[in-house]
Design a protein around this motif. Structure first.
Motif, mmCIF file in Angstrom:
data_model
loop_
_atom_site.group_PDB
_atom_site.id
_atom_site.type_symbol
_atom_site.label_atom_id
_atom_site.label_comp_id
_atom_site.label_asym_id
_atom_site.label_seq_id
_atom_site.Cartn_x
_atom_site.Cartn_y
_atom_site.Cartn_z
ATOM 1 N N ARG B 131 0.611 12.183 3.415
ATOM 2 C CA ARG B 131 1.346 12.613 2.214
ATOM 3 C C ARG B 131 2.047 11.437 1.555
ATOM 4 O O ARG B 131 2.063 11.304 0.340
ATOM 5 N N TRP B 132 2.666 10.605 2.381
ATOM 6 C CA TRP B 132 3.340 9.453 1.782
ATOM 7 C C TRP B 132 2.324 8.423 1.272
ATOM 8 O O TRP B 132 2.589 7.710 0.301
ATOM 9 N N GLU B 133 1.162 8.364 1.910
ATOM 10 C CA GLU B 133 0.128 7.444 1.411
ATOM 11 C C GLU B 133 -0.290 7.837 -0.007
ATOM 12 O O GLU B 133 -0.567 6.967 -0.834
ATOM 13 N N VAL B 134 -0.296 9.129 -0.277
ATOM 14 C CA VAL B 134 -0.566 9.591 -1.638
ATOM 15 C C VAL B 134 0.568 9.150 -2.572
ATOM 16 O O VAL B 134 0.331 8.704 -3.698
ATOM 17 N N ALA B 135 1.795 9.219 -2.086
ATOM 18 C CA ALA B 135 2.946 8.783 -2.894
ATOM 19 C C ALA B 135 2.861 7.295 -3.202
ATOM 20 O O ALA B 135 3.028 6.866 -4.350
ATOM 21 N N ALA B 136 2.602 6.487 -2.159
ATOM 22 C CA ALA B 136 2.556 5.030 -2.351
ATOM 23 C C ALA B 136 1.424 4.647 -3.306
ATOM 24 O O ALA B 136 1.596 3.778 -4.168
ATOM 25 N N ALA B 137 0.280 5.313 -3.170
ATOM 26 C CA ALA B 137 -0.833 5.030 -4.081
ATOM 27 C C ALA B 137 -0.455 5.404 -5.518
ATOM 28 O O ALA B 137 -0.783 4.684 -6.466
ATOM 29 N N SER B 138 0.245 6.521 -5.672
ATOM 30 C CA SER B 138 0.661 6.961 -7.009
ATOM 31 C C SER B 138 1.574 5.922 -7.661
ATOM 32 O O SER B 138 1.449 5.629 -8.857
ATOM 33 N N LEU B 139 2.498 5.376 -6.875
ATOM 34 C CA LEU B 139 3.400 4.346 -7.402
ATOM 35 C C LEU B 139 2.588 3.141 -7.877
ATOM 36 O O LEU B 139 2.868 2.563 -8.934
ATOM 37 N N HIS B 140 1.590 2.786 -7.089
ATOM 38 C CA HIS B 140 0.760 1.646 -7.467
ATOM 39 C C HIS B 140 0.047 1.903 -8.789
ATOM 40 O O HIS B 140 0.024 1.042 -9.680
ATOM 41 N N GLY B 141 -0.510 3.099 -8.919
ATOM 42 C CA GLY B 141 -1.224 3.434 -10.146
ATOM 43 C C GLY B 141 -0.329 3.499 -11.365
ATOM 44 O O GLY B 141 -0.715 3.090 -12.465
ATOM 45 N N PHE B 142 0.885 3.997 -11.151
ATOM 46 C CA PHE B 142 1.875 4.058 -12.233
ATOM 47 C C PHE B 142 2.126 2.654 -12.780
ATOM 48 O O PHE B 142 2.002 2.398 -13.985
ATOM 49 N N ARG B 143 2.448 1.735 -11.872
ATOM 50 C CA ARG B 143 2.787 0.379 -12.326
ATOM 51 C C ARG B 143 1.580 -0.347 -12.897
ATOM 52 O O ARG B 143 1.683 -1.058 -13.902
ATOM 53 N N ALA B 144 0.423 -0.169 -12.249
ATOM 54 C CA ALA B 144 -0.769 -0.895 -12.706
ATOM 55 C C ALA B 144 -1.106 -0.516 -14.141
ATOM 56 O O ALA B 144 -1.450 -1.374 -14.965
ATOM 57 N N THR B 145 -0.986 0.784 -14.459
ATOM 58 C CA THR B 145 -1.303 1.248 -15.808
ATOM 59 C C THR B 145 -0.358 0.616 -16.827
ATOM 60 O O THR B 145 -0.777 0.131 -17.876
ATOM 61 N N LEU B 146 0.921 0.602 -16.499
ATOM 62 C CA LEU B 146 1.906 0.109 -17.463
ATOM 63 C C LEU B 146 1.883 -1.417 -17.556
ATOM 64 O O LEU B 146 2.043 -1.984 -18.632
ATOM 65 N N ASP B 147 1.672 -2.069 -16.408
ATOM 66 C CA ASP B 147 1.561 -3.537 -16.427
ATOM 67 C C ASP B 147 0.419 -3.974 -17.342
ATOM 68 O O ASP B 147 0.493 -5.029 -17.978
ATOM 69 N N ALA B 148 -0.636 -3.167 -17.391
ATOM 70 C CA ALA B 148 -1.801 -3.523 -18.207
ATOM 71 C C ALA B 148 -1.593 -3.181 -19.681
ATOM 72 O O ALA B 148 -2.448 -3.481 -20.514
ATOM 73 N N SER B 149 -0.454 -2.559 -20.010
ATOM 74 C CA SER B 149 -0.228 -2.107 -21.385
ATOM 75 C C SER B 149 1.008 -2.741 -21.999
ATOM 76 O O SER B 149 1.628 -2.160 -22.900
ATOM 77 N N GLY B 150 1.405 -3.899 -21.486
ATOM 78 C CA GLY B 150 2.502 -4.631 -22.120
ATOM 79 C C GLY B 150 3.892 -4.133 -21.778
ATOM 80 O O GLY B 150 4.857 -4.467 -22.469
#
Lengths: 428, 428
Positions: B131-150
């Motif tokens: 369950r937490w692995e899903v949380a940690a992956a979600s955090l990664h995806g959140f930041r990766a998307t925004l980092d790629a958008s300025g």
């Protein structure tokens, strides 16, 4: 029409109509000409408004958000070789109030309290903003390094039942009618989570009720915490720290190149192997008595100079600090328990990071707390956690603001903190 | 000798000596055979100990950290087709105390309070950890998307002078002898930082002194905050949210595939365009009176079913909630200010995210606070910030624990929180 960022204006086709969005960075009204500099998140662009242009007499005051539509025109005096002419300027809000400092000047010429009182606007200055860009890039490099090495990001409670780091400097909270405290570090949580994920990191706020008004203490700062299990000694923790700092430096180069250039940051090179010196030898090297419990700032400066001269390194690890002078959870050196398996990373002669192998046996915690005469009760749940099989482990914590201040050469850690909190400051 | 992770055992050459590190997940002592299952952060491995092996009679109790050195041996009954034989087992700590629940069982069969009281060990269960692995992956995806958008990552103060979200549910702190409060959100900070960086995000704790003991409220949770400037309306904020959620989903697939499989998560597909329904039309669709101020949970469920049937979508955006029922900083619809430029994102018929275009003019803040009869003083610094040129902007906040609980089908948000804090719980 698509928005053109100011840094992309250089690629515009001369004669093309472009649309900029940003702030009026500088407005200079001459008799027959208004120079307007537009600032957006990427940089600055020059707009020249002449008497017949739609924007003539309609450029709002500095710091007003605007949209500019005009013609991309080659110009030797413009940044990037292209300026905007024949422009219309539309305010995207009310005319902005005059900022307390002139943000268009090359440097921010104001006393620190003024900068901090008006942080919401003073951070807009390109040199100030560049400092945070270095911070944001560092955070990215920290995570990227650990994500690539099997670490799991965690988030721990900031509201805790008892203070375990140092009783004096803790904030008390009214927690539904009973007392709670703001966590001074995620220390226990990261240790027990080694029991779950083996390798964990957390980026988050920590709280210190520091009654000292110094250039390096804050009541809240961003702590970059790392903990890893199945280590043989603190040396694997040092190796991990080396890779993390190298990753942060690489990210600063990659993601904050403009900020590095603007601030003329002397970004360090992280050697493949950071030189390591035992505390005992460090004392001798600086001519300090053998029984000093810690290194004084002057000692650290001398060691920094030594590392540079002898190893060509901006970084130096001092290991083996006296067990008695480190946190109770530090692991003693099995060969000579007067020394601990702790370390500090010095960066250009100043302490940047502390770390250690930790105790991992329940019996060791019970013993050390008794030896130090600590009360049992506040540490009970801490100690209990070690009944359940925590492997040998260690870790470290990097203070984001300290790292950035050292890197950009800020004298005061407040200069690199977005909205600092200290003994006197609770706003903005 | 290099450590082999349990999931890599399948690649070992039969007959090769391997070294595992992990925990005794399961010990089964038969007359002439001991089965040992070792758990590490990657998975499980089977070790078979026979009478003549060094480990015979020397396998410590479950949850003890161990090092196993033995021979990789092909075996049809072992996970991955390879087990370890002729092994020596070395405990890396004291024998672990017996956990309150048997962690080797396929499911964690314990009441929630037991799970939470013993979180430091119950999180070790592979299903719980997933369950937490899903949380940690979600955090990664959140930041990766925004980092790629300025976007720029920021960190805002958690100690604030006054409560601006809703006065009742705020924790008070003794701040060097004067009252301070724990921030309920980074709302003001992210808005003024749009004035600096245009696009910002923050991942950090927020604090709500919720006196309600429900399955979805926590006193501290991880808020994923986003704010972006130079928008025309909330629709660009919705588009950004769509990309962020899609990035989180992609990261869950990429970085938590094993967890998804273990938990049988029905990971949603995020459509390129999430269907959007006006609040007014949503009320009509569910047969609710026109003057309802908000959607009831039953309405949301009905809308979720509608979105699935009509658009084949697990997601639905409802926009245009009544201005009077949303936060004071929500931007009214210029065409009909009874409705606001706010929105909720429903996921399978439950509200997941709230967002809006915000007010950006100083005069609008002054007016709306007066209209609502709010006291001026606590909002003074909030309002003041808008004198200095904040462009049209909007944003949203995703509660990490809410997102993960919906995704993995946890009935209670506490089940996906590492160490939850609520009305009754301040430890561990």
């Amino acid at each position: 029409m698509r928005r053109t960022h100011t840094t992309d204006l250089t690629h515009a086709v001369p004669g093309e109509t472009v649309r900029l969005q940003g702030w009026v960075h500088r407005r200079r009204e001459l008799a027959a000409l208004t120079f307007l500099v537009v600032r957006d998140r990427t940089g600055l662009a020059q707009v020249v408004v002449r008497e017949d242009d739609p924007a003539w007499g309609a450029v709002p005051p500095e710091e007003t958000p605007v949209e500019v539509v005009g013609t991309a025109t080659t110009s030797a005096r413009a940044p990037g070789g292209v300026e905007v002419t024949a422009a219309s300027v539309t305010a995207l809000g009310e005319p902005a109030a005059t900022p307390v400092v002139e943000l268009w000047r090359p440097t921010l010429d104001a006393a620190l309290p003024t900068l901090l009182d008006h942080a919401a606007t003073t951070w807009r200055h390109p040199r100030q903003r560049a400092r945070w860009e270095v911070a944001a890039a560092s955070l990215h490099g920290f995570r990227a390094t650990l994500d690539a090495s099997g670490f799991t990001e965690v988030h721990s409670p900031k509201l805790v039942e008892s203070a375990t780091e140092s009783g004096a400097s803790v904030f008390e909270v009214d927690y539904f009618g009973r007392p709670a405290f703001l966590a001074q570090s995620p220390q226990l949580y990261k240790q027990v989570l080694v029991g779950v994920f083996e390798r964990v990191y957390e980026v988050g706020p920590v709280f210190r009720a520091e009654p000292h008004d110094t250039v390096r203490h804050l009541a809240q700062y961003v702590s970059l915490d790392v903990e890893l299990g199945f280590v043989e000694s603190h040396r694997e923790v040092v190796a991990c720290l080396r890779d993390v700092v190298a990753g942060m430096v690489a990210a600063v180069h990659e993601r904050a190149a403009a900020a590095v250039e603007r601030l003329e940051v002397d970004v360090p090179v992280v050697p493949e192997e950071v030189p390591v010196l035992h505390f005992r030898d460090a004392l001798r090297l600086v001519g300090a008595p053998d029984d000093e419990p810690d290194l004084a700032p002057a000692h650290e400066r001398a060691l920094g100079a030594w590392a540079r001269e002898t190893h060509g390194s901006d970084f130096l690890v001092v290991e083996g600090y006296p067990t008695a002078s480190r946190a109770f959870y530090s692991h003693p050196d099995p060969e000579d328990p007067r020394w601990s398996r702790s370390f500090d990373l010095l960066f250009r002669g100043v302490e940047l990071v502390s770390g250690a192998q930790r105790l991992h046996r329940h019996a060791d915690y019970v013993r050390v707390l008794a030896e130090r005469g600590y009360p049992a009760e506040p540490f009970a749940s801490y100690v209990e956690a070690f009944r359940h099989g925590i492997p040998p482990h260690g870790g470290f914590a990097i203070g984001l603001e300290r790292w950035v201040s050292r890197l950009v050469g800020a004298a005061n850690v407040r200069e690199v903190t977005l909205f600092p909190r200290d003994l006197h400051r609770l706003a903005p």
